[in-house]
Design a protein around this motif. Structure first.
Motif, mmCIF file in Angstrom:
data_model
loop_
_atom_site.group_PDB
_atom_site.id
_atom_site.type_symbol
_atom_site.label_atom_id
_atom_site.label_comp_id
_atom_site.label_asym_id
_atom_site.label_seq_id
_atom_site.Cartn_x
_atom_site.Cartn_y
_atom_site.Cartn_z
ATOM 1 N N ALA A 1 3.726 5.809 -5.513
ATOM 2 C CA ALA A 1 3.775 5.752 -6.976
ATOM 3 C C ALA A 1 2.664 6.608 -7.579
ATOM 4 O O ALA A 1 2.887 7.367 -8.519
ATOM 5 C CB ALA A 1 3.654 4.306 -7.446
ATOM 6 N N ALA A 2 1.460 6.524 -7.020
ATOM 7 C CA ALA A 2 0.336 7.280 -7.571
ATOM 8 C C ALA A 2 0.478 8.768 -7.313
ATOM 9 O O ALA A 2 -0.171 9.574 -7.969
ATOM 10 C CB ALA A 2 -0.978 6.767 -6.982
ATOM 11 N N HIS B 1 0.837 -1.201 0.000
ATOM 12 C CA HIS B 1 0.000 0.000 0.000
ATOM 13 C C HIS B 1 0.874 1.253 0.000
ATOM 14 O O HIS B 1 0.623 2.198 -0.740
ATOM 15 C CB HIS B 1 -0.908 -0.031 1.234
ATOM 16 N N ARG C 1 4.961 1.607 -15.194
ATOM 17 C CA ARG C 1 5.554 1.687 -16.528
ATOM 18 C C ARG C 1 6.479 0.495 -16.759
ATOM 19 O O ARG C 1 6.631 0.000 -17.862
ATOM 20 C CB ARG C 1 6.344 3.002 -16.609
ATOM 21 N N ARG D 1 -1.552 -3.838 -8.058
ATOM 22 C CA ARG D 1 -2.453 -2.757 -7.640
ATOM 23 C C ARG D 1 -2.202 -1.463 -8.395
ATOM 24 O O ARG D 1 -2.917 -0.490 -8.221
ATOM 25 C CB ARG D 1 -2.271 -2.469 -6.147
ATOM 26 N N TYR D 2 -1.155 -1.435 -9.175
ATOM 27 C CA TYR D 2 -0.782 -0.190 -9.849
ATOM 28 C C TYR D 2 -0.127 -0.540 -11.180
ATOM 29 O O TYR D 2 0.819 -1.335 -11.205
ATOM 30 C CB TYR D 2 0.198 0.591 -8.958
ATOM 31 N N PRO D 3 -0.621 0.008 -12.287
ATOM 32 C CA PRO D 3 -0.042 -0.327 -13.590
ATOM 33 C C PRO D 3 1.256 0.439 -13.807
ATOM 34 O O PRO D 3 1.260 1.532 -14.373
ATOM 35 C CB PRO D 3 -1.126 0.098 -14.580
ATOM 36 N N LEU E 1 3.276 10.380 -7.748
ATOM 37 C CA LEU E 1 4.291 10.944 -8.642
ATOM 38 C C LEU E 1 3.598 11.553 -9.857
ATOM 39 O O LEU E 1 2.492 11.164 -10.212
ATOM 40 C CB LEU E 1 5.269 9.845 -9.073
ATOM 41 N N PRO E 2 4.260 12.514 -10.502
ATOM 42 C CA PRO E 2 3.573 13.207 -11.597
ATOM 43 C C PRO E 2 3.270 12.314 -12.789
ATOM 44 O O PRO E 2 2.321 12.571 -13.517
ATOM 45 C CB PRO E 2 4.551 14.320 -11.981
ATOM 46 N N ARG E 3 4.076 11.278 -13.003
ATOM 47 C CA ARG E 3 3.810 10.416 -14.147
ATOM 48 C C ARG E 3 3.933 8.950 -13.756
ATOM 49 O O ARG E 3 4.410 8.625 -12.685
ATOM 50 C CB ARG E 3 4.789 10.714 -15.278
ATOM 51 N N GLN E 4 3.521 8.104 -14.698
ATOM 52 C CA GLN E 4 3.570 6.669 -14.456
ATOM 53 C C GLN E 4 4.998 6.252 -14.123
ATOM 54 O O GLN E 4 5.928 6.578 -14.865
ATOM 55 C CB GLN E 4 3.110 5.963 -15.724
ATOM 56 N N ALA E 5 5.178 5.539 -13.030
ATOM 57 C CA ALA E 5 6.518 5.309 -12.507
ATOM 58 C C ALA E 5 7.017 3.910 -12.834
ATOM 59 O O ALA E 5 6.256 3.004 -13.126
ATOM 60 C CB ALA E 5 6.520 5.509 -11.002
ATOM 61 N N VAL F 1 2.282 1.773 -3.520
ATOM 62 C CA VAL F 1 1.296 2.233 -4.502
ATOM 63 C C VAL F 1 0.912 3.686 -4.227
ATOM 64 O O VAL F 1 0.754 4.488 -5.151
ATOM 65 C CB VAL F 1 0.057 1.314 -4.477
ATOM 66 N N GLN F 2 0.771 4.022 -2.951
ATOM 67 C CA GLN F 2 0.428 5.415 -2.617
ATOM 68 C C GLN F 2 1.486 6.380 -3.141
ATOM 69 O O GLN F 2 1.157 7.402 -3.750
ATOM 70 C CB GLN F 2 0.316 5.557 -1.090
#
Lengths: 468, 316
Positions: free
Chosen positions: B89-90, B83, B118, B114-116, B92-96, B86-87
């Motif tokens: 990562a989400a 968690h 890059r 839980r998080y797509p 951040l300004p762009r897909q990490a 993911v928190q």
């Protein structure tokens, strides 16, 4: 690393000339998918289609993302105090959580910034044509679609592009549904639909009648109780007013702990009635009508304050409106009241004016399409509707999985056509299925789904599509 | 249905995030480094964050709850750690791109569901199991045995670093180690496997054959799970980001990211049945060990990859 400008915009040189039935030029966008609307469901459609390798053109009539949740938009129904009624875990996209620092029930402004961050994080804006509205969507041979667009407001030339598939995500909370009442035209007071209610200042110091006990109606009634000189709240029937917190936790999370254990509906209803009895108490004592149905049979209302204000005399509960007189409103029980402002929180109806109603099997034009999973149209395998749901939870998780399923379906059409054919057959067989327990028959519940039932149905559809 | 995610959300915790961002935004994906159990974000702040930023990648490192400067959390679970990742990562300004080290790689594997992301890089991944426990008991019985019974896991310098690292530095690093939650430590022994990653991100696995925590066979097994072969850096200890030759692995990761033919949001596997020609051509020898090239047997790849990349050899 390639940049997003490689895809997305129709490039005049890259497209081959073709013409539609009117003889107008059509730019062929190949395998690209068209998404209509860049609200919550539209955004997740773009993201998931991109993630599955499809090019996407999205048309948005406004100049920003967020759709209904962007208060700057003229079709947005949000009012200054709008807060979520489902708590964070129910509301967020399943793969992009809301920040831990946000409250359990965020404000609509936070939700807008959430969508903006979602769009930036996954680089979706480069696929969206802002300020462009879709005026026509027509099926052409090969299950493809001609989409005609022009600048919002009717300026500029029309352009037609041909797409492999279309996702309709134009929202269903922007076209007001106004009930007809006898004498409404003669009424001299102010009448507004909840969609044009923006700020409690509109009610300050006035005598206000709020019609409708949806979540919006209850919110407005509570604000009127705080601001107006007098407030009546008219409802057709008694409802269950669920508090937002039960046992110190958001009520929907408590409810889902039971759902996760697959507790049967009857037992849940019984427990729910008991919880309400212990927390809210007997509503008839406050003068509210006794609910004529069991809980879970109408769309849930999450409002802790309504009963509180009824108890403080701020809100006077009244029955249905019978007819309007020039200076008074007659109620179903014969009483007359004299409001200056009447707010109709009577809901919205979906509209798809760019699409021929026969595509949806809705020849009556009532705005109620016949779909499977509230998303797939019999006979049109490359058309999907996203977000046409009224869940008893947040909508966005459901739109997310709808669009994932659609993206997988498009992949299957390319790689394993026999599975896509079987899917189309299931769409034909099962169109019109419902995903909730028994609900009161009302246009309010046309798109009502239980989120657990619905997500399980989507999961089954995904498994059937991909199988072993 | 993820009933538990909805009905029992993870309790929020204050998190430490260290970052090094390049002066000029070059449109590269941000990297999020996830340290393993006992380590904090500081482990990456020593060398890797700055190095990634100097090559144009915005770099962030998170301390899992209970580690480094984050809020203490003795009862933290693996799920809570995922968690946290993911928190961040989400946010951040762009897909990490998620980079997990040690048991942090296992946390990343769970976060990927839980998080797509890059992309993902698993550095010396500790995916748990009895093999890892056996190795740890053999090398460091006094430090490992208490952990089996819920005590702290004490790693020693011999497990983490090669002999090339100056003694003083190694002692300093070992002194900064903390401990993971009891329940998270046990999860290494009996946790069900992570759900499959969402969005089909490309995954790179790297490690050292001389790692005294992760046996080489584990590296190969983890890499095979993600359809590739591990990239190996012989002579280095478990803590590749702190060891004497820390530059080689991070350079390999960044090279891989620069070559990675993934557009924003679009992933290799989704583009079509066949990988594009330029995917298999033109990859530097050291960074070819990823992707789904089933035609080449894994063992061949491993042997070829054992040679360090020519660039790093030239530097020495």
């Amino acid at each position: 690393m390639s940049t997003s400008t490689d895809h997305g915009r129709p490039d005049p040189e890259a497209t081959s000339p073709a013409a539609n039935s009117d003889g107008r030029p059509v730019s062929d966008r190949g395998d690209t998918v068209c998404v209509i609307g860049a609200g919550a469901s539209g955004l997740t459609a773009i993201k998931n289609l991109r993630e599955h390798g499809f090019g996407v053109d999205c048309y948005e009539r406004e100049t920003g993302v967020g759709g209904a949740w962007n208060w700057r938009h003229d079709r947005s129904p949000v009012y200054a105090s709008t807060h979520l009624i489902s708590s964070k875990p129910f509301t967020q996209f399943p793969d992009f959580p809301m920040p831990d620092s946000w409250p359990d029930y965020p404000h609509h402004g936070q939700l807008l910034s959430y969508f903006e961050r979602y769009a930036d994080h996954f680089d979706l804006r480069s696929h969206i044509w802002f300020g462009t509205e879709v005026i026509r969507v027509q099926p052409v041979e090969g299950d493809r679609w001609d989409v005609t667009t022009r600048s919002t407001g009717g300026y500029g030339p029309e352009r037609t592009a041909r797409y492999a598939a279309v996702v309709i995500a134009n929202g269903h909370n922007w076209s007001p549904k106004l009930p007809r009442y006898e004498g409404l035209e003669q009424f001299r007071g102010e009448i507004m639909h909840a969609s044009s209610y923006k700020d409690p200042a509109q009610l300050r110091g006035k005598r206000v009648l709020v019609v409708g006990a949806g979540n919006t109606g209850c919110d407005i009634a509570v604000e009127a109780a705080q601001q107006a000189s007098r407030c009546w709240h008219s409802t057709r029937r008694g409802y269950w007013y669920a508090p937002k917190y039960v046992l110190g936790r958001p009520a929907d999370q408590v409810n889902d702990s039971l759902l996760a254990l697959r507790v049967p509906l009857r037992v849940r209803q019984w427990l729910y009635h008991w919880t309400l009895r212990l927390t809210v108490g007997d509503l008839t004592r406050f003068g509210l009508p006794k609910p004529d149905h069991r809980v879970y049979e109408t769309h849930p209302i999450a409002n802790s304050q309504l009963v509180y204000y009824v108890g403080h005399g701020g809100i006077g509960p009244v029955p249905d409106v019978a007819r309007f007189h020039p200076y008074a409103v007659e109620l179903a029980d014969g009483r007359e009241i004299d409001p200056e402002v009447v707010v109709f929180a009577t809901g919205y109806l979906p509209r798809f004016e760019f699409l021929d109603a026969s595509v949806f099997g809705d020849s009556a034009g009532a705005g109620r399409p016949t779909l499977w999973l509230n998303a797939f149209t019999p006979g049109h395998p490359t058309l999907a509707v996203a977000g046409l749901l009224q869940p008893d939870s947040g909508l966005f998780t459901l739109s997310h999985w709808q669009t994932v399923l659609f993206a997988r379906l498009l992949q299957a059409r390319r790689d394993r056509p026999e599975r896509a054919t079987a899917f189309a057959q299931r769409v034909r067989d099962r169109a019109g299925e419902r995903y909730s327990g028994p609900v009161k028959d009302s246009s309010r519940h046309w798109f009502e789904v239980g989120h657990a039932d619905y997500l399980r149905a989507i999961q089954r559809a995904l498994v059937e599509l991909e199988g072993k | 249905m993820r009933g538990r995610e909805w009905s029992r959300p993870v309790r929020p915790a204050r998190r430490e995030v260290l970052s090094a961002v390049p002066e000029l935004e070059e449109g590269r994906p941000p990297l999020l480094f996830v340290p393993g159990f006992g380590h904090g974000a500081w482990a990456f702040a020593e060398h890797w964050l700055g190095h990634a930023a100097s090559r144009g990648f915005p770099a962030y490192a998170v301390s899992l709850r209970g580690h480094g400067g984050s809020e203490p959390a003795p009862e933290a679970t693996l799920r809570a750690y995922a968690h946290d990742v993911v928190q961040v990562a989400a946010s951040l300004p762009r897909q990490a791109v998620l980079v997990g080290h040690g048991a942090g790689a296992l946390v990343v594997a769970h976060a990927l569901a839980r998080y797509p992301a890059r992309g993902a890089v698993l550095v010396a991944p500790v995916f748990g199991g009895w093999g890892v426990l056996g190795a740890a008991l053999r090398r460091n019985p006094a430090g490992t045995l208490p952990a089996v019974f819920g005590g702290p896991l004490r790693l020693n310098r011999g497990q983490l670093f090669s002999s090339e690292l100056p003694d003083e530095e190694a002692r300093r690093y070992v002194g900064r180690l903390g401990r993971a939650g009891r329940r998270a430590q046990w999860a290494l022994l009996g946790e069900p496997e992570a759900e499959s990653a969402v969005g089909a991100p490309p995954v790179l696995v790297l490690g050292s054959p001389d790692d005294r925590v992760v046996p080489a066979s584990t590296l190969t097994r983890v890499a095979r799970r993600y359809g590739s072969a591990p990239l190996l850096f012989p002579g280095m200890g478990h803590d590749l980001m702190l060891d004497a030759r820390w530059e080689e692995p991070i350079d390999a990761i960044l090279d891989w990211l620069e070559k990675e033919p993934v557009g924003p949001g679009g992933h290799v596997r989704a583009v079509g049945g066949q990988p594009p020609a330029w995917w298999t051509a033109g990859l530097p020898a050291g960074v070819a060990g990823w992707g789904t090239r089933a035609s080449e047997p894994v063992s061949v790849l491993v042997r070829r990859l054992i040679r360090p990349p020519p660039s790093s050899r030239a530097r020495r």
